[in-house]
Design a protein around this motif. Structure first.
Motif, PDB file in Angstrom:
ATOM      1  N   SER A 232       0.814  -1.209   0.000  1.00  0.00           N
ATOM      2  CA  SER A 232       0.000   0.000   0.000  1.00  0.00           C
ATOM      3  C   SER A 232       0.858   1.275   0.000  1.00  0.00           C
ATOM      4  O   SER A 232       0.803   2.068  -0.930  1.00  0.00           O
ATOM      5  CB  SER A 232      -0.938  -0.002   1.199  1.00  0.00           C
ATOM      6  N   CYS A 233       1.683   1.448   1.036  1.00  0.00           N
ATOM      7  CA  CYS A 233       2.449   2.697   1.168  1.00  0.00           C
ATOM      8  C   CYS A 233       3.882   2.587   0.640  1.00  0.00           C
ATOM      9  O   CYS A 233       4.592   3.588   0.579  1.00  0.00           O
ATOM     10  CB  CYS A 233       2.456   3.170   2.621  1.00  0.00           C
ATOM     11  N   ARG A 234       4.315   1.364   0.280  1.00  0.00           N
ATOM     12  CA  ARG A 234       5.638   1.082  -0.280  1.00  0.00           C
ATOM     13  C   ARG A 234       6.792   1.290   0.698  1.00  0.00           C
ATOM     14  O   ARG A 234       7.939   1.295   0.307  1.00  0.00           O
ATOM     15  CB  ARG A 234       5.874   1.863  -1.570  1.00  0.00           C
ATOM     16  N   ARG A 235       6.508   1.441   1.979  1.00  0.00           N
ATOM     17  CA  ARG A 235       7.584   1.546   2.971  1.00  0.00           C
ATOM     18  C   ARG A 235       8.114   0.141   3.255  1.00  0.00           C
ATOM     19  O   ARG A 235       7.445  -0.858   3.017  1.00  0.00           O
ATOM     20  CB  ARG A 235       7.060   2.190   4.256  1.00  0.00           C
TER      21      ARG A 235
ATOM     22  N   ALA B 209       9.660  -8.741   8.509  1.00  0.00           N
ATOM     23  CA  ALA B 209       8.689  -9.798   8.767  1.00  0.00           C
ATOM     24  C   ALA B 209       9.456 -11.106   8.980  1.00  0.00           C
ATOM     25  O   ALA B 209      10.650 -11.181   8.696  1.00  0.00           O
ATOM     26  CB  ALA B 209       7.723  -9.932   7.595  1.00  0.00           C
ATOM     27  N   THR B 210       8.756 -12.115   9.449  1.00  0.00           N
ATOM     28  CA  THR B 210       9.375 -13.432   9.585  1.00  0.00           C
ATOM     29  C   THR B 210       8.680 -14.417   8.652  1.00  0.00           C
ATOM     30  O   THR B 210       7.483 -14.300   8.383  1.00  0.00           O
ATOM     31  CB  THR B 210       9.302 -13.951  11.037  1.00  0.00           C
ATOM     32  N   SER B 211       9.460 -15.369   8.166  1.00  0.00           N
ATOM     33  CA  SER B 211       8.949 -16.311   7.169  1.00  0.00           C
ATOM     34  C   SER B 211       7.930 -17.299   7.733  1.00  0.00           C
ATOM     35  O   SER B 211       7.258 -17.975   6.962  1.00  0.00           O
ATOM     36  CB  SER B 211      10.111 -17.077   6.537  1.00  0.00           C
ATOM     37  N   ASP B 212       7.807 -17.378   9.048  1.00  0.00           N
ATOM     38  CA  ASP B 212       6.842 -18.306   9.626  1.00  0.00           C
ATOM     39  C   ASP B 212       5.430 -17.722   9.703  1.00  0.00           C
ATOM     40  O   ASP B 212       4.513 -18.376  10.167  1.00  0.00           O
ATOM     41  CB  ASP B 212       7.303 -18.780  11.006  1.00  0.00           C
ATOM     42  N   LYS B 213       5.250 -16.518   9.217  1.00  0.00           N
ATOM     43  CA  LYS B 213       3.940 -15.857   9.193  1.00  0.00           C
ATOM     44  C   LYS B 213       3.464 -15.704   7.743  1.00  0.00           C
ATOM     45  O   LYS B 213       4.258 -15.669   6.817  1.00  0.00           O
ATOM     46  CB  LYS B 213       4.010 -14.466   9.829  1.00  0.00           C
ATOM     47  N   ARG B 214       2.153 -15.591   7.561  1.00  0.00           N
ATOM     48  CA  ARG B 214       1.592 -15.380   6.215  1.00  0.00           C
ATOM     49  C   ARG B 214       1.370 -13.903   5.914  1.00  0.00           C
ATOM     50  O   ARG B 214       1.410 -13.489   4.765  1.00  0.00           O
ATOM     51  CB  ARG B 214       0.270 -16.107   6.076  1.00  0.00           C
ATOM     52  N   THR B 215       1.091 -13.130   6.965  1.00  0.00           N
ATOM     53  CA  THR B 215       0.822 -11.706   6.787  1.00  0.00           C
ATOM     54  C   THR B 215       1.567 -10.911   7.847  1.00  0.00           C
ATOM     55  O   THR B 215       2.002 -11.462   8.862  1.00  0.00           O
ATOM     56  CB  THR B 215      -0.679 -11.383   6.880  1.00  0.00           C
ATOM     57  N   ARG B 216       1.654  -9.609   7.607  1.00  0.00           N
ATOM     58  CA  ARG B 216       2.280  -8.691   8.559  1.00  0.00           C
ATOM     59  C   ARG B 216       1.559  -7.364   8.425  1.00  0.00           C
ATOM     60  O   ARG B 216       1.310  -6.899   7.313  1.00  0.00           O
ATOM     61  CB  ARG B 216       3.760  -8.541   8.208  1.00  0.00           C
ATOM     62  N   ALA B 217       1.213  -6.746   9.543  1.00  0.00           N
ATOM     63  CA  ALA B 217       0.591  -5.425   9.506  1.00  0.00           C
ATOM     64  C   ALA B 217       1.687  -4.379   9.314  1.00  0.00           C
ATOM     65  O   ALA B 217       2.701  -4.400  10.010  1.00  0.00           O
ATOM     66  CB  ALA B 217      -0.166  -5.160  10.796  1.00  0.00           C
ATOM     67  N   CYS B 218       1.487  -3.482   8.369  1.00  0.00           N
ATOM     68  CA  CYS B 218       2.447  -2.411   8.139  1.00  0.00           C
ATOM     69  C   CYS B 218       2.381  -1.446   9.325  1.00  0.00           C
ATOM     70  O   CYS B 218       1.305  -0.948   9.653  1.00  0.00           O
ATOM     71  CB  CYS B 218       2.133  -1.676   6.842  1.00  0.00           C
ATOM     72  N   PRO B 219       3.530  -1.161   9.956  1.00  0.00           N
ATOM     73  CA  PRO B 219       3.507  -0.249  11.099  1.00  0.00           C
ATOM     74  C   PRO B 219       3.297   1.212  10.695  1.00  0.00           C
ATOM     75  O   PRO B 219       3.040   2.059  11.545  1.00  0.00           O
ATOM     76  CB  PRO B 219       4.887  -0.442  11.737  1.00  0.00           C
ATOM     77  N   TYR B 220       3.370   1.507   9.409  1.00  0.00           N
ATOM     78  CA  TYR B 220       3.242   2.884   8.926  1.00  0.00           C
ATOM     79  C   TYR B 220       1.814   3.220   8.496  1.00  0.00           C
ATOM     80  O   TYR B 220       1.276   4.251   8.875  1.00  0.00           O
ATOM     81  CB  TYR B 220       4.220   3.141   7.775  1.00  0.00           C
TER      82      TYR B 220
ATOM     83  N   LEU C 181       2.550 -11.775   2.771  1.00  0.00           N
ATOM     84  CA  LEU C 181       3.961 -11.985   2.459  1.00  0.00           C
ATOM     85  C   LEU C 181       4.145 -12.742   1.148  1.00  0.00           C
ATOM     86  O   LEU C 181       5.184 -12.640   0.515  1.00  0.00           O
ATOM     87  CB  LEU C 181       4.657 -12.699   3.615  1.00  0.00           C
ATOM     88  N   GLU C 182       3.127 -13.460   0.713  1.00  0.00           N
ATOM     89  CA  GLU C 182       3.196 -14.137  -0.590  1.00  0.00           C
ATOM     90  C   GLU C 182       3.144 -13.131  -1.735  1.00  0.00           C
ATOM     91  O   GLU C 182       3.741 -13.346  -2.781  1.00  0.00           O
ATOM     92  CB  GLU C 182       2.054 -15.136  -0.734  1.00  0.00           C
ATOM     93  N   ASP C 183       2.410 -12.031  -1.542  1.00  0.00           N
ATOM     94  CA  ASP C 183       2.240 -11.029  -2.595  1.00  0.00           C
ATOM     95  C   ASP C 183       3.243  -9.888  -2.515  1.00  0.00           C
ATOM     96  O   ASP C 183       3.446  -9.164  -3.482  1.00  0.00           O
ATOM     97  CB  ASP C 183       0.829 -10.423  -2.528  1.00  0.00           C
ATOM     98  N   ALA C 184       3.861  -9.724  -1.362  1.00  0.00           N
ATOM     99  CA  ALA C 184       4.765  -8.584  -1.161  1.00  0.00           C
ATOM    100  C   ALA C 184       6.090  -8.801  -1.889  1.00  0.00           C
ATOM    101  O   ALA C 184       6.535  -9.931  -2.089  1.00  0.00           O
ATOM    102  CB  ALA C 184       5.029  -8.384   0.326  1.00  0.00           C
ATOM    103  N   ARG C 185       6.691  -7.708  -2.246  1.00  0.00           N
ATOM    104  CA  ARG C 185       8.013  -7.734  -2.862  1.00  0.00           C
ATOM    105  C   ARG C 185       9.047  -7.964  -1.747  1.00  0.00           C
ATOM    106  O   ARG C 185       9.187  -7.145  -0.852  1.00  0.00           O
ATOM    107  CB  ARG C 185       8.257  -6.404  -3.566  1.00  0.00           C
ATOM    108  N   ILE C 186       9.767  -9.079  -1.815  1.00  0.00           N
ATOM    109  CA  ILE C 186      10.793  -9.393  -0.823  1.00  0.00           C
ATOM    110  C   ILE C 186      12.110  -8.801  -1.311  1.00  0.00           C
ATOM    111  O   ILE C 186      12.598  -9.127  -2.390  1.00  0.00           O
ATOM    112  CB  ILE C 186      10.912 -10.913  -0.599  1.00  0.00           C
ATOM    113  N   LEU C 187      12.655  -7.892  -0.516  1.00  0.00           N
ATOM    114  CA  LEU C 187      13.872  -7.184  -0.891  1.00  0.00           C
ATOM    115  C   LEU C 187      15.124  -7.825  -0.334  1.00  0.00           C
ATOM    116  O   LEU C 187      16.209  -7.673  -0.902  1.00  0.00           O
ATOM    117  CB  LEU C 187      13.775  -5.730  -0.421  1.00  0.00           C
ATOM    118  N   ALA C 188      15.004  -8.515   0.783  1.00  0.00           N
ATOM    119  CA  ALA C 188      16.155  -9.192   1.389  1.00  0.00           C
ATOM    120  C   ALA C 188      15.637 -10.281   2.319  1.00  0.00           C
ATOM    121  O   ALA C 188      14.496 -10.238   2.767  1.00  0.00           O
ATOM    122  CB  ALA C 188      17.012  -8.193   2.157  1.00  0.00           C
ATOM    123  N   ARG C 189      16.527 -11.218   2.603  1.00  0.00           N
ATOM    124  CA  ARG C 189      16.189 -12.363   3.458  1.00  0.00           C
ATOM    125  C   ARG C 189      17.440 -12.704   4.265  1.00  0.00           C
ATOM    126  O   ARG C 189      18.544 -12.641   3.736  1.00  0.00           O
ATOM    127  CB  ARG C 189      15.794 -13.517   2.551  1.00  0.00           C
ATOM    128  N   SER C 190      17.254 -13.057   5.523  1.00  0.00           N
ATOM    129  CA  SER C 190      18.386 -13.397   6.377  1.00  0.00           C
ATOM    130  C   SER C 190      17.966 -14.418   7.423  1.00  0.00           C
ATOM    131  O   SER C 190      16.815 -14.432   7.852  1.00  0.00           O
ATOM    132  CB  SER C 190      18.915 -12.139   7.073  1.00  0.00           C
TER     133      SER C 190
END
Length: 72
Positions: free
Chosen positions: A15-18, A22-33, A40-49
């Motif tokens: 939505s806001c692109r900020r 998130a953690t990979s054991d969850k399906r969704t995450r509420a944006c704090p902004y 998380l399936e639809d979101a653009r993943i920029l990095a993983r660690s």
């Protein structure tokens, strides 16, 4: 059977692109902004660690680059 190892993900809010962490054991995450629930399936993943500290540092770097106009 052992559980898959949890990864830390840096994703972009659909939505806001900020950036958010998130953690990979969850399906969704509420944006704090903006409050939007991000799939998380639809979101653009920029990095993983595997390490939280590495993910936090990568998130700081992405935010700094965006502020300087270097990230999408």
């Amino acid at each position: 059977m052992p559980k898959p190892k949890k990864h830390y993900l840096i994703v972009e809010c659909t939505s806001c692109r900020r950036f958010l962490l998130a953690t990979s054991d969850k399906r969704t995450r509420a944006c704090p902004y903006c409050g939007k629930r991000v799939s998380l399936e639809d979101a653009r993943i920029l990095a993983r660690s595997e390490e939280a500290e590495d993910a936090r540092l990568a998130l700081q770097e992405l935010k700094a680059r965006r502020r300087q106009g270097q990230a999408d």
